[in-house]
Scaffold this active site. Structure first.
Site, PDB file in Angstrom:
ATOM      1  N   GLU A 190       0.816  -1.216   0.000  1.00 31.47           N
ATOM      2  CA  GLU A 190       0.000   0.000   0.000  1.00 31.47           C
ATOM      3  C   GLU A 190       0.851   1.268   0.000  1.00 31.47           C
ATOM      4  OE1 GLU A 190      -2.713  -1.090  -0.640  1.00 31.47           O
ATOM      5  OE2 GLU A 190      -3.051  -2.939   0.486  1.00 31.47           O
ATOM      6  N   ASP A 329      -1.008  -0.783 -10.636  1.00 29.14           N
ATOM      7  CA  ASP A 329      -1.246  -2.202 -10.395  1.00 29.14           C
ATOM      8  C   ASP A 329      -1.096  -2.936 -11.718  1.00 29.14           C
ATOM      9  OD1 ASP A 329      -1.797  -2.135  -7.663  1.00 29.14           O
ATOM     10  OD2 ASP A 329      -3.914  -1.683  -7.991  1.00 29.14           O
TER      11      ASP A 329
END
Length: 518
Positions: A190, A329
């Site tokens: 994260e 991502d």
């Protein structure tokens, strides 16, 4: 392109590949299906791209993060077998669609059949022994840098320091075991940071890591050593990254691209195009591949021009060559954005034609794209760029669960493990019960569960998973604490069979407790 037309600085693409452990935890709509879709539509195409680039002599094209928990799934025999079956089922469904009475459905079936056949062939050639051999082959070409990370993808700032250190060291050891190399860079889960973590990284041999742009106050044109360490934080350039993928705009929303959300429920395929951002699903037009190529080229040209101008502007501002880092991502390319892999390969081939130097985070550090030291504050790449997604009121119950389970596990382990702890792990035999306590604890505290609850994305599944792993931890610890070693060992073995991952995890390497702080 002549040398005089070279653009100053370096562009770096960073991809973060991650999924929580899904094997044997449901199939559809939540569970293994996530893994197989991402594998088929993202991981296979990305490796094909990298193989082609390597064959053409390209090196240092991107920094690719693969989390240990995803790597474990790509190597797991049950997952490999399940993936092959999923690809075969994809092809069978396509054959049925290809003989449908509806012409649009037939066209979709033919496209899907060709895609499934190519994926099956690719999988048989390069993936039949799992992901690690394929990744090792790519590493031998120097086409990319591999980024590691801690086991099970925990939100590190909220993790007990002992467990934080253990998960990082074990994650890097896992990478060494699978890929034959210990990554010097990591994708911090994260992009989360709290002061002091740079010391943890330094002690683990990590030389650089990723943070989000706001963590560096938006000045991402150079990596920055953190505090008094030589560990460099590289920041995501949001101006560039949001050009592709943002909450409100970005290339995947173009009307010609395949719509991610609209299914043909008879076949399970997505045979429609975006058409328009305000167009309801029932009014979406059929996907037309003839419209796609021009849109991809337009977006490639736009992105390359954006990178070029950003490098020129930032280099002028700094008075020296600047760095531009775009990070996404991996699952964006192929899963969320069907045309993403084609766009990605064209971008990487056109950047040097535009005079732009492409490199990895490792080459940026090596070549001096590093500025003055900086003090960083608590941060992440989540909503608000703080920790609210992982410790906000909507997930307070999971924060409390994680704290209680961690305390239970560490207290139990301190009773089981020898006092020397990580100082001399070979002096005592391996304790498989202790290993499983740590394995289940790490599965409980991974960052995915609060994220899914906060974002209301399969929240029930996430909560069930967190509480299931917490239950496993507690019942093994209860038996262990009561001196019922045979029962604890039996429970540990049962849970170990249920989730066959991190076989090299060794509880003997858990740092010992500093009793002066107790």
């Amino acid at each position: 392109m002549s040398a005089a037309e070279r653009v100053p600085g370096q562009f770096t693409l960073v991809l973060h590949s991650h999924l929580p452990w899904l094997i044997n935890h449901g199939r559809w709509p939540v569970g293994e299906e996530w893994l197989y879709q991402s594998w088929a539509h993202c991981y296979l195409p990305l490796q094909r791209i990298l193989r082609r680039l390597a064959d053409d002599g390209y090196t240092d094209q991107l920094s690719l993060g693969i989390t240990p928990v995803l790597a474990a799934q790509l190597d797991d025999p049950a997952a490999v077998a399940g993936m092959y079956e999923w690809l075969a089922d994809w092809q069978l469904r396509a054959m049925e669609a290809a003989i449908d009475d509806d012409p649009d459905r037939r066209a979709s079936g033919h496209r899907e059949y060709r895609a499934a056949a190519a994926a099956l062939d690719d999988f048989a050639q390069h993936w039949q022994h799992g992901g690690s051999p394929a990744i090792r082959d790519l590493l031998s070409t120097s086409v990319m840098e591999l980024l590691g990370g801690p086991l099970a993808h925990p939100f590190q700032p909220l993790l007990d320091p002992r467990l934080r250190e253990f998960s990082l060291h074990e994650g890097l050891a896992d990478a060494q075991l699978r890929w034959g190399t210990r990554p010097s860079g990591i994708w911090a889960p994260e992009c989360a940071y709290t002061p002091g973590m740079e010391s943890l990284y330094r002690d683990a041999g990590v030389s650089h890591f990723m943070v989000d742009g706001p963590t560096l106050h938006g000045d991402t044109a150079l990596g920055r050593p953190v505090a008094d360490s030589d560990v460099v934080a590289f920041g995501r350039d949001l101006t560039v990254s949001y050009r592709v993928w943002s909450p409100k705009s970005g290339y995947p929303g173009h009307g010609a691209y395949r719509d991610f959300h609209t299914y043909d429920h008879q076949t399970g395929f997505k045979p429609f195009r975006v058409t328009g951002k305000s167009v309801p699903p029932a009014a979406k037009k059929p996907y037309d591949p003839t419209l796609v190529d021009a849109a991809i080229d337009t977006h490639v040209d736009d992105f390359v021009a954006c990178i070029r101008q950003r490098l020129i502007d930032e280099s002028a501002r700094l008075g020296r060559d600047a760095l531009v880092v775009a990070a996404f991502d991996t699952e964006l390319f192929g899963h969320w954005w069907h045309e993403g892999p084609i766009w990605l390969e064209r971008v990487l081939r056109r950047l040097p034609e535009a005079g732009i130097t492409v490199g990895t985070l490792a080459t940026a550090r090596r070549d001096g794209y590093v500025g003055d030291p900086v003090e960083l504050a608590d941060s992440s790449w989540g909503s608000g760029k703080d920790w609210r997604v992982w410790e906000g009121p909507q997930v307070a119950h999971l924060v409390q669960l994680n704290r209680e389970v961690t305390d239970t596990a560490l207290d139990s382990l301190d009773k089981r493990l020898p006092a020397h702890g990580s100082a001399d792990p070979g002096a005592d035999p391996r304790d498989l019960t202790a290993d499983q306590i740590l394995r289940e604890t790490l599965m409980t505290v991974q960052s995915d569960w609060p994220f899914m609850v906060s974002k209301d994305t399969a929240a029930g599944y996430a909560q069930d998973r967190a509480y299931k792993h917490a239950h496993a931890t507690r019942e093994i610890c209860t038996a262990s604490d009561a001196g019922r070693d045979a029962r604890a060992a039996s429970l540990a073995a049962g849970w170990r069979r249920a989730d066959n991952l991190f076989g090299a995890l060794d509880a003997r390497r858990l740092p010992t407790r500093d009793w002066s702080e107790k």
